[in-house]
Design a protein around this motif. Sequence first.
Motif, PDB file in Angstrom:
ATOM      1  N   THR A   1       0.841  -1.196   0.000  1.00  0.00           N
ATOM      2  CA  THR A   1       0.000   0.000   0.000  1.00  0.00           C
ATOM      3  C   THR A   1       0.875   1.244   0.000  1.00  0.00           C
ATOM      4  O   THR A   1       2.043   1.209   0.380  1.00  0.00           O
ATOM      5  CB  THR A   1      -0.943   0.040   1.221  1.00  0.00           C
ATOM      6  N   GLY A   2       0.296   2.351  -0.413  1.00  0.00           N
ATOM      7  CA  GLY A   2       1.012   3.624  -0.433  1.00  0.00           C
ATOM      8  C   GLY A   2       0.086   4.726  -0.901  1.00  0.00           C
ATOM      9  O   GLY A   2      -0.924   4.466  -1.573  1.00  0.00           O
ATOM     10  N   GLU A   3       0.424   5.936  -0.535  1.00  0.00           N
ATOM     11  CA  GLU A   3      -0.380   7.079  -0.942  1.00  0.00           C
ATOM     12  C   GLU A   3      -0.394   7.228  -2.456  1.00  0.00           C
ATOM     13  O   GLU A   3       0.441   6.658  -3.171  1.00  0.00           O
ATOM     14  CB  GLU A   3       0.158   8.366  -0.312  1.00  0.00           C
ATOM     15  N   VAL A   4      -1.341   8.000  -2.940  1.00  0.00           N
ATOM     16  CA  VAL A   4      -1.441   8.285  -4.370  1.00  0.00           C
ATOM     17  C   VAL A   4      -0.119   8.887  -4.860  1.00  0.00           C
ATOM     18  O   VAL A   4       0.422   9.802  -4.239  1.00  0.00           O
ATOM     19  CB  VAL A   4      -2.593   9.269  -4.638  1.00  0.00           C
ATOM     20  N   GLY A   5       0.414   8.315  -5.961  1.00  0.00           N
ATOM     21  CA  GLY A   5       1.603   8.882  -6.578  1.00  0.00           C
ATOM     22  C   GLY A   5       2.924   8.414  -6.021  1.00  0.00           C
ATOM     23  O   GLY A   5       3.978   8.922  -6.409  1.00  0.00           O
ATOM     24  N   THR A   6       2.910   7.433  -5.112  1.00  0.00           N
ATOM     25  CA  THR A   6       4.172   6.981  -4.511  1.00  0.00           C
ATOM     26  C   THR A   6       4.870   5.896  -5.326  1.00  0.00           C
ATOM     27  O   THR A   6       5.937   5.427  -4.932  1.00  0.00           O
ATOM     28  CB  THR A   6       3.941   6.470  -3.079  1.00  0.00           C
TER      29      THR A   6
ATOM     30  N   ILE B 273      -2.372 -20.627  -6.555  1.00  0.00           N
ATOM     31  CA  ILE B 273      -2.298 -19.262  -7.078  1.00  0.00           C
ATOM     32  C   ILE B 273      -1.916 -18.324  -5.940  1.00  0.00           C
ATOM     33  O   ILE B 273      -2.404 -18.460  -4.818  1.00  0.00           O
ATOM     34  CB  ILE B 273      -3.633 -18.831  -7.729  1.00  0.00           C
ATOM     35  N   GLN B 274      -1.003 -17.411  -6.222  1.00  0.00           N
ATOM     36  CA  GLN B 274      -0.619 -16.387  -5.266  1.00  0.00           C
ATOM     37  C   GLN B 274      -1.175 -15.050  -5.723  1.00  0.00           C
ATOM     38  O   GLN B 274      -1.261 -14.782  -6.929  1.00  0.00           O
ATOM     39  CB  GLN B 274       0.907 -16.302  -5.155  1.00  0.00           C
ATOM     40  N   VAL B 275      -1.556 -14.203  -4.781  1.00  0.00           N
ATOM     41  CA  VAL B 275      -2.198 -12.928  -5.087  1.00  0.00           C
ATOM     42  C   VAL B 275      -1.398 -11.790  -4.463  1.00  0.00           C
ATOM     43  O   VAL B 275      -1.091 -11.822  -3.261  1.00  0.00           O
ATOM     44  CB  VAL B 275      -3.649 -12.886  -4.576  1.00  0.00           C
ATOM     45  N   VAL B 276      -1.060 -10.799  -5.300  1.00  0.00           N
ATOM     46  CA  VAL B 276      -0.382  -9.600  -4.809  1.00  0.00           C
ATOM     47  C   VAL B 276      -1.317  -8.410  -5.016  1.00  0.00           C
ATOM     48  O   VAL B 276      -1.740  -8.134  -6.138  1.00  0.00           O
ATOM     49  CB  VAL B 276       0.951  -9.347  -5.539  1.00  0.00           C
ATOM     50  N   LEU B 277      -1.642  -7.724  -3.931  1.00  0.00           N
ATOM     51  CA  LEU B 277      -2.539  -6.579  -3.967  1.00  0.00           C
ATOM     52  C   LEU B 277      -1.742  -5.283  -3.855  1.00  0.00           C
ATOM     53  O   LEU B 277      -0.935  -5.118  -2.931  1.00  0.00           O
ATOM     54  CB  LEU B 277      -3.546  -6.648  -2.816  1.00  0.00           C
ATOM     55  N   PHE B 278      -1.961  -4.359  -4.793  1.00  0.00           N
ATOM     56  CA  PHE B 278      -1.373  -3.025  -4.733  1.00  0.00           C
ATOM     57  C   PHE B 278      -2.518  -2.029  -4.549  1.00  0.00           C
ATOM     58  O   PHE B 278      -3.467  -2.036  -5.341  1.00  0.00           O
ATOM     59  CB  PHE B 278      -0.624  -2.688  -6.022  1.00  0.00           C
ATOM     60  N   GLY B 279      -2.437  -1.202  -3.527  1.00  0.00           N
ATOM     61  CA  GLY B 279      -3.549  -0.283  -3.307  1.00  0.00           C
ATOM     62  C   GLY B 279      -3.187   0.923  -2.472  1.00  0.00           C
ATOM     63  O   GLY B 279      -2.127   0.994  -1.848  1.00  0.00           O
ATOM     64  N   GLN B 280      -4.098   1.866  -2.454  1.00  0.00           N
ATOM     65  CA  GLN B 280      -3.967   3.063  -1.640  1.00  0.00           C
ATOM     66  C   GLN B 280      -4.295   2.723  -0.180  1.00  0.00           C
ATOM     67  O   GLN B 280      -4.783   1.626   0.113  1.00  0.00           O
ATOM     68  CB  GLN B 280      -4.906   4.135  -2.181  1.00  0.00           C
TER      69      GLN B 280
ATOM     70  N   LYS C 168       4.405  -1.018   3.241  1.00  0.00           N
ATOM     71  CA  LYS C 168       3.790   0.296   3.032  1.00  0.00           C
ATOM     72  C   LYS C 168       4.826   1.235   2.436  1.00  0.00           C
ATOM     73  O   LYS C 168       5.844   1.548   3.065  1.00  0.00           O
ATOM     74  CB  LYS C 168       3.262   0.860   4.358  1.00  0.00           C
ATOM     75  N   LEU C 169       4.581   1.674   1.229  1.00  0.00           N
ATOM     76  CA  LEU C 169       5.492   2.600   0.555  1.00  0.00           C
ATOM     77  C   LEU C 169       5.410   3.981   1.202  1.00  0.00           C
ATOM     78  O   LEU C 169       4.322   4.507   1.427  1.00  0.00           O
ATOM     79  CB  LEU C 169       5.127   2.730  -0.920  1.00  0.00           C
ATOM     80  N   ARG C 170       6.558   4.556   1.490  1.00  0.00           N
ATOM     81  CA  ARG C 170       6.594   5.910   2.027  1.00  0.00           C
ATOM     82  C   ARG C 170       7.012   6.894   0.925  1.00  0.00           C
ATOM     83  O   ARG C 170       7.460   6.498  -0.156  1.00  0.00           O
ATOM     84  CB  ARG C 170       7.589   5.985   3.188  1.00  0.00           C
ATOM     85  N   ALA C 171       6.855   8.163   1.226  1.00  0.00           N
ATOM     86  CA  ALA C 171       7.326   9.196   0.310  1.00  0.00           C
ATOM     87  C   ALA C 171       8.849   9.266   0.370  1.00  0.00           C
ATOM     88  O   ALA C 171       9.486   8.743   1.298  1.00  0.00           O
ATOM     89  CB  ALA C 171       6.712  10.545   0.688  1.00  0.00           C
ATOM     90  N   MET C 172       9.456   9.926  -0.609  1.00  0.00           N
ATOM     91  CA  MET C 172      10.901  10.047  -0.657  1.00  0.00           C
ATOM     92  C   MET C 172      11.391  11.127   0.318  1.00  0.00           C
ATOM     93  O   MET C 172      10.683  12.107   0.590  1.00  0.00           O
ATOM     94  CB  MET C 172      11.356  10.417  -2.073  1.00  0.00           C
ATOM     95  N   THR C 173      12.583  10.943   0.824  1.00  0.00           N
ATOM     96  CA  THR C 173      13.225  11.983   1.622  1.00  0.00           C
ATOM     97  C   THR C 173      13.749  13.078   0.687  1.00  0.00           C
ATOM     98  O   THR C 173      13.763  12.917  -0.538  1.00  0.00           O
ATOM     99  CB  THR C 173      14.394  11.405   2.435  1.00  0.00           C
TER     100      THR C 173
END
Length: 300
Positions: free
Chosen positions: A49-54, A157-164, A188-193
């Motif tokens: 998961t991660g915010e929009v645009g990450t 079957i394996q499932v990978v979910l990408f989402g906000q 959880k994807l973070r924003a860049m430093t």
Amino acid sequence: MYLNFFNLSEMPFTLTPNTEFFCALEPHHEAMQVLTTAIDMGEGFIKVTGEVGTGKTLLCRKLLNQLEPDYIVAYLPNSYLSPEELRWAIAVELGMDVDKALDQQALTQLINHYLLDLQEDNERVVLLIDEAQCLSWETLEALRLFTNLETESEKLIQVVLFGQPELDEKLANNKVRQLRQRISFSYKLRAMTDAEVIYYINHRLQVAGFNQPPLFSNNMGLKIARASRGIPRLVNILCHKVLLQAYGEGLNKITTRHIQLAIKDTEDCAKYRTGQYWSYSAVAISVFAIAAIWIWRQWL
């Protein structure tokens, strides 16, 4: 556009998730490690998961390209699907030749048998779902039932979910607690430093063929980092507008004024405050200048 003007071979800051521009900064590198490790281990559900645009979609595409030689990969970029549409989409992505007149029970059985056949041939199947926060409750349950398929030693079957972040909120609901308990790995994807933004800008320029002294100084990169909050998509938008303005003015050097104008012109940016306020759009001026140059050349 400005490719020849800045000696670039391709556009460096487009919003298209081009894996050639993948920048293995700490958050994306760690996410890839989590994903590849979990898939190699045969885990059923994996979540990013991660915010929009990450950069979730770029990460998804990168994983897709990396898996394809060794796995059978089904990729669903649009998750706004009913349970019935999900089954058909999986069948199509797996390359199954199925009769469109089949009812849902028969289709599910065919998919199950197909997955068993693939497992007997030592083929492993991974389903990648982008924008997974759009999955309905019913579709999430249908997805969980697919992962019930397993042998004594591994999932079929394996499932990978990408989402906000809304995906995390949805999975916290008791309606899907059975699915939530099956998510064995998540990231959880973070924003860049600030430092990562500066490196990111220079990396994309280099991939695009730029081999001259840096266009953006560290101080300029810092201004972009602060305004964009470290979100890659906003960094791309700002840098593209900056280059567009400089090109429109015939300048091959970036100035702080270009950055100020780009920030003011971008709605989702933290506005860069100065004692001077601009009452016009930077991009509008640049586009007008470029159009004027083009029209003038047509009359020559």
